[in-house]
Design an enzyme around this catalytic site. Structure first.
Site, short mmCIF file in Angstrom:
data_model
loop_
_atom_site.label_atom_id
_atom_site.label_comp_id
_atom_site.label_asym_id
_atom_site.label_seq_id
_atom_site.Cartn_x
_atom_site.Cartn_y
_atom_site.Cartn_z
N SER A 26 72.13 89.52 93.96
CA SER A 26 72.63 88.16 93.79
C SER A 26 73.76 88.06 92.78
CB SER A 26 71.49 87.23 93.36
OG SER A 26 70.52 87.12 94.37
N ASP A 41 67.50 76.42 96.09
CA ASP A 41 66.55 76.87 95.07
C ASP A 41 66.12 75.71 94.16
OD1 ASP A 41 66.31 79.42 95.92
OD2 ASP A 41 67.65 80.30 94.43
N HIS A 76 75.34 81.81 89.96
CA HIS A 76 74.60 80.63 90.42
C HIS A 76 74.70 79.54 89.35
CE1 HIS A 76 73.29 83.83 92.99
NE2 HIS A 76 72.57 83.02 93.77
N ARG A 121 77.74 80.72 93.35
CA ARG A 121 77.10 81.28 94.53
C ARG A 121 77.91 80.95 95.77
NH1 ARG A 121 73.60 79.22 98.64
NH2 ARG A 121 72.19 80.81 99.47
N GLU A 165 65.24 89.17 80.85
CA GLU A 165 66.58 88.82 80.39
C GLU A 165 66.77 89.08 78.90
OE1 GLU A 165 66.51 86.89 84.32
OE2 GLU A 165 65.03 87.12 82.70
N PHE A 171 68.96 81.17 83.62
CA PHE A 171 68.10 82.04 82.84
C PHE A 171 68.74 82.46 81.53
CE2 PHE A 171 66.17 83.41 87.15
CZ PHE A 171 65.54 82.18 87.25
N ARG A 204 81.09 85.04 92.10
CA ARG A 204 80.24 86.22 91.85
C ARG A 204 80.76 87.41 92.66
NH1 ARG A 204 74.71 85.81 95.46
NH2 ARG A 204 75.59 84.66 97.21
#
Length: 363
Positions: free
Chosen positions: A79, A164, A156, A215, A106, A132, A52
């Site tokens: 993020s 998480d 992620h 991540r 989204e 997501f 990322r």
């Protein structure tokens, strides 16, 4: 109409050409050189960063040469690493901004990007967590169906996101994305592959792209500078066997590092092992059969490593011509758990030793 053209004709020849290029959906000639320069810098510096962050590094150098780029995020900017210094925020007070705070929506973000791309002259991308994808799915499917080259930055991307937990840890989402016709799903192993994936996404004219990014920090595995975009081939030999080739390890993204460490274990025991990085299955499928057979020849046992479900891997594990190769899969078979990434990889058996053991059991 006449007033618009009168204003347009007051622009310099260079600005008029850039405008027409952007509306034609053509990337600037400087893009390729910009990507090559970054790749050279990375292979020399060998940073260990999350992909990322790699994506942010790419966008930082690309945005100045592509003024048509317009970014955004579904309330996960910090993020997703999708905002760079060259953009500025698009809002009622700044219509020249090139970054949109879409909010927690989204589907709305994906639909808006779709509309921006259809309007023309804009190259949109937007970010959220890979998990997501579920919320953006309807609009993402339409991008593929209609041939709209939108870029979805999905960070992620595995159990590697850690604490998480399983609600945020995607295990089936790579398979969902890969199952969709006319979409290129990129899961880069380091900054070099991330740069190459972005180059392909930004030059695409009829195919949307999904960038599946980590991540957790990853080492630079492409340590030799190559002018050629190897990600464009979909898969390639990253490290070959020293002795007679008896094992082929296939991996994507964060698991390429694991495959390389498993190769070290096997090579130390005199077992010749090739590692194949497979950042984009769709582009590998488009290569001619001779190239695919060169990368994945018949004979050696095969082990696939990916922190996601197995679905889709059997084609590469067992061969394409009906002959059953010996193959094993190291990855996820259920949902994840809440714990630091290293503990999760150990818990779910996605380790170099597990990969090496799976290979040896088939020899």
């Amino acid at each position: 109409h006449k007033e618009w053209h009168d204003r347009f004709n007051t622009l310099s020849a260079n600005k008029q050409a850039a405008f027409k290029r952007a509306y034609a959906g053509e990337a600037p000639k400087r893009l390729s050189a910009t990507i090559r320069a970054l790749k050279k810098q990375i292979t020399e510096g060998k940073p260990k960063v999350a992909t990322r962050k790699s994506s942010e590094m790419v966008l930082e150098v690309v945005h100045p040469v592509m003024p048509e780029n317009m970014g955004g995020s579904a309330d996960l900017t910090g993020s997703n690493n999708t905002l760079t210094s060259a953009l500025g925020i698009f809002d009622p007070s700044n219509r020249k901004g090139r970054y949109v705070h879409y909010g927690i929506r989204e589907h709305g973000m994906a639909a808006a990007m779709h509309g921006l791309a259809l309007h023309g002259g804009i190259k949109p991308y937007g970010g959220t967590f890979m998990c997501f994808t579920d919320y953006a799915r309807g609009a993402m499917r339409l991008s593929s169906l209609m041939g709209v080259p939108v870029t979805y930055v999905m960070t992620h991307d595995s159990i590697g996101l850690g604490e998480d937990g399983p609600t945020h840890q995607p295990v089936e989402h790579l398979a969902i994305s890969r199952a969709t016709p006319n979409v290129n799903v990129f899961r880069p192993a380091d900054t070099v592959e991330t740069a190459e994936a972005w180059e392909l996404a930004l030059t695409s004219t009829r195919t949307p792209s999904v960038l599946s990014l980590t991540r957790q920090g990853l080492p630079t595995v492409r340590t030799e500078h190559k002018m050629k975009n190897l990600t464009a081939q979909g898969a390639y030999v990253l490290a070959d066997a020293v002795e007679k080739r008896r094992v082929i390890l296939m991996a994507t993204g964060s698991e390429v590092e694991i495959a390389l460490k498993a190769r070290d274990i096997l090579q130390a025991e005199g077992i010749g092992t090739r590692v194949v990085s497979m950042p984009c299955w769709e582009l590998f499928e488009e290569q001619d059969e001779a190239y695919r057979r060169k990368v994945l020849p018949a004979g050696p046992v095969r082990v696939a490593v990916e922190a996601a479900i197995r679905f889709g891997w059997d084609r590469w594990l067992y061969g394409e011509r009906g002959k059953r190769e010996k193959g094993a899969f190291i990855g996820m078979h259920d949902f994840g758990a809440s714990a630091p990434a290293p503990e999760l990889y150990e818990q779910f058996g996605i380790t170099p030793q597990a990969v090496a053991d799976a290979a040896k059991e088939m020899l």
